[in-house]
Design a protein around this motif. Structure first.
Motif, PDB file in Angstrom:
ATOM      1  N   SER A  65       0.827  -1.202   0.000  1.00 39.83           N
ATOM      2  CA  SER A  65       0.000   0.000   0.000  1.00 39.83           C
ATOM      3  C   SER A  65       0.862   1.253   0.000  1.00 39.83           C
ATOM      4  CB  SER A  65      -0.903   0.027   1.243  1.00 39.83           C
ATOM      5  OG  SER A  65      -1.800  -1.063   1.258  1.00 39.83           O
ATOM      6  N   LEU A  66       0.299   2.304  -0.548  1.00 39.00           N
ATOM      7  CA  LEU A  66       0.900   3.632  -0.483  1.00 39.00           C
ATOM      8  C   LEU A  66      -0.228   4.644  -0.358  1.00 39.00           C
ATOM      9  CD1 LEU A  66       3.657   3.771  -3.275  1.00 39.00           C
ATOM     10  CD2 LEU A  66       4.038   3.921  -0.806  1.00 39.00           C
ATOM     11  N   ARG A  67       0.095   5.771   0.248  1.00 39.14           N
ATOM     12  CA  ARG A  67      -0.871   6.865   0.333  1.00 39.14           C
ATOM     13  C   ARG A  67      -0.227   8.103  -0.280  1.00 39.14           C
ATOM     14  NH1 ARG A  67      -5.550   7.460   3.236  1.00 39.14           N
ATOM     15  NH2 ARG A  67      -6.293   9.604   3.595  1.00 39.14           N
ATOM     16  N   LEU A  68      -0.798   8.557  -1.377  1.00 36.76           N
ATOM     17  CA  LEU A  68      -0.326   9.781  -2.014  1.00 36.76           C
ATOM     18  C   LEU A  68      -1.090  10.976  -1.456  1.00 36.76           C
ATOM     19  CD1 LEU A  68      -0.144   8.668  -5.764  1.00 36.76           C
ATOM     20  CD2 LEU A  68       1.540   8.357  -3.937  1.00 36.76           C
ATOM     21  N   SER A  69      -0.392  12.080  -1.351  1.00 40.28           N
ATOM     22  CA  SER A  69      -1.015  13.319  -0.895  1.00 40.28           C
ATOM     23  C   SER A  69      -0.754  14.433  -1.895  1.00 40.28           C
ATOM     24  CB  SER A  69      -0.470  13.719   0.466  1.00 40.28           C
ATOM     25  OG  SER A  69      -0.876  12.817   1.464  1.00 40.28           O
ATOM     26  N   CYS A  70      -1.701  15.340  -1.981  1.00 38.59           N
ATOM     27  CA  CYS A  70      -1.592  16.494  -2.869  1.00 38.59           C
ATOM     28  C   CYS A  70      -1.973  17.728  -2.069  1.00 38.59           C
ATOM     29  CB  CYS A  70      -2.518  16.307  -4.064  1.00 38.59           C
ATOM     30  SG  CYS A  70      -2.744  17.753  -5.106  1.00 38.59           S
ATOM     31  N   VAL A  87      -5.774  16.649  -1.016  1.00 43.61           N
ATOM     32  CA  VAL A  87      -6.488  15.491  -1.548  1.00 43.61           C
ATOM     33  C   VAL A  87      -5.537  14.306  -1.515  1.00 43.61           C
ATOM     34  CG1 VAL A  87      -5.912  16.114  -3.935  1.00 43.61           C
ATOM     35  CG2 VAL A  87      -7.805  14.566  -3.490  1.00 43.61           C
ATOM     36  N   ASP A  88      -6.032  13.185  -1.046  1.00 38.07           N
ATOM     37  CA  ASP A  88      -5.219  11.992  -0.893  1.00 38.07           C
ATOM     38  C   ASP A  88      -5.702  10.863  -1.795  1.00 38.07           C
ATOM     39  OD1 ASP A  88      -4.714  12.257   2.731  1.00 38.07           O
ATOM     40  OD2 ASP A  88      -3.829  13.330   1.045  1.00 38.07           O
ATOM     41  N   LEU A  89      -4.808   9.957  -2.064  1.00 40.40           N
ATOM     42  CA  LEU A  89      -5.153   8.740  -2.790  1.00 40.40           C
ATOM     43  C   LEU A  89      -4.565   7.564  -2.024  1.00 40.40           C
ATOM     44  CD1 LEU A  89      -6.522   7.648  -5.404  1.00 40.40           C
ATOM     45  CD2 LEU A  89      -4.220   7.572  -6.401  1.00 40.40           C
ATOM     46  N   GLN A  90      -5.426   6.798  -1.385  1.00 40.07           N
ATOM     47  CA  GLN A  90      -5.006   5.601  -0.688  1.00 40.07           C
ATOM     48  C   GLN A  90      -5.004   4.454  -1.683  1.00 40.07           C
ATOM     49  OE1 GLN A  90      -3.969   5.086   2.577  1.00 40.07           O
ATOM     50  NE2 GLN A  90      -3.523   3.004   1.865  1.00 40.07           N
ATOM     51  N   MET A  91      -3.852   3.829  -1.843  1.00 42.77           N
ATOM     52  CA  MET A  91      -3.702   2.759  -2.824  1.00 42.77           C
ATOM     53  C   MET A  91      -3.356   1.466  -2.115  1.00 42.77           C
ATOM     54  SD  MET A  91      -1.624   4.805  -5.803  1.00 42.77           S
ATOM     55  CE  MET A  91      -0.101   4.838  -4.888  1.00 42.77           C
ATOM     56  N   ASN A  92      -4.241   0.498  -2.223  1.00 42.91           N
ATOM     57  CA  ASN A  92      -4.048  -0.806  -1.596  1.00 42.91           C
ATOM     58  C   ASN A  92      -3.923  -1.904  -2.651  1.00 42.91           C
ATOM     59  OD1 ASN A  92      -4.355   0.421   0.961  1.00 42.91           O
ATOM     60  ND2 ASN A  92      -6.582   0.126   0.891  1.00 42.91           N
ATOM     61  N   THR A  93      -3.419  -3.038  -2.214  1.00 42.17           N
ATOM     62  CA  THR A  93      -3.272  -4.203  -3.096  1.00 42.17           C
ATOM     63  C   THR A  93      -2.624  -3.805  -4.412  1.00 42.17           C
ATOM     64  OG1 THR A  93      -5.432  -4.872  -2.162  1.00 42.17           O
ATOM     65  CG2 THR A  93      -4.479  -6.299  -3.830  1.00 42.17           C
TER      66      THR A  93
END
Length: 125
Positions: A17-22, A79-85
């Motif tokens: 997983s990663l969490r991107l932030s803007c 704004v975030d993007l939570q990326m799993n799997t």
């Protein structure tokens, strides 16, 4: 002065997983639809996820549906993007985009659009 800065990219293994932030500034944040795009060399920039100004409406590319979640904090202009799997085909440069989408039937469809410089996501197998 408009500024959009992405962060959170990196190298992760398959299934991780990663969490991107803007972080955005310099424009009326709540009036802008925010989107994440990704780009792979040799391919067109692809829209991954989007969220309306109020945060009430979200949309996702079929390839990430059920794995990625977009969210926004209008108090902090982020704004975030939570990326799993994560999978190797999620690899790419991820860009944050702001666009003042106009209501249905109004043309032009938007007047302003802003981009960040991107953050690299690499998923290894």
């Amino acid at each position: 002065q408009v500024e959009i800065v992405e962060s959170g990219g990196g190298l992760v293994q398959l299934g991780g997983s990663l969490r991107l932030s803007c972080a955005a500034s310099g424009f009326a944040f709540t009036k802008y639809t925010m989107r994440w795009y990704r780009e792979v060399p040799g391919k067109e920039r692809e829209e991954v996820a989007g969220i309306s100004g109020s945060g009430d409406t979200t949309n996702y590319a079929d390839s990430v549906l059920g794995r990625f979640t977009i969210s926004r904090n209008n108090a902090e202009n982020t704004v975030d993007l939570q990326m799993n799997t994560l999978r190797p085909d999620d690899t790419g440069m991820y860009y944050c985009n702001a666009r003042d989408d106009q209501p249905e039937g109004v043309y032009p469809r938007y007047k302003w659009t802003f981009w960040g410089r991107g953050t690299q996501v690499t998923v290894s197998s």
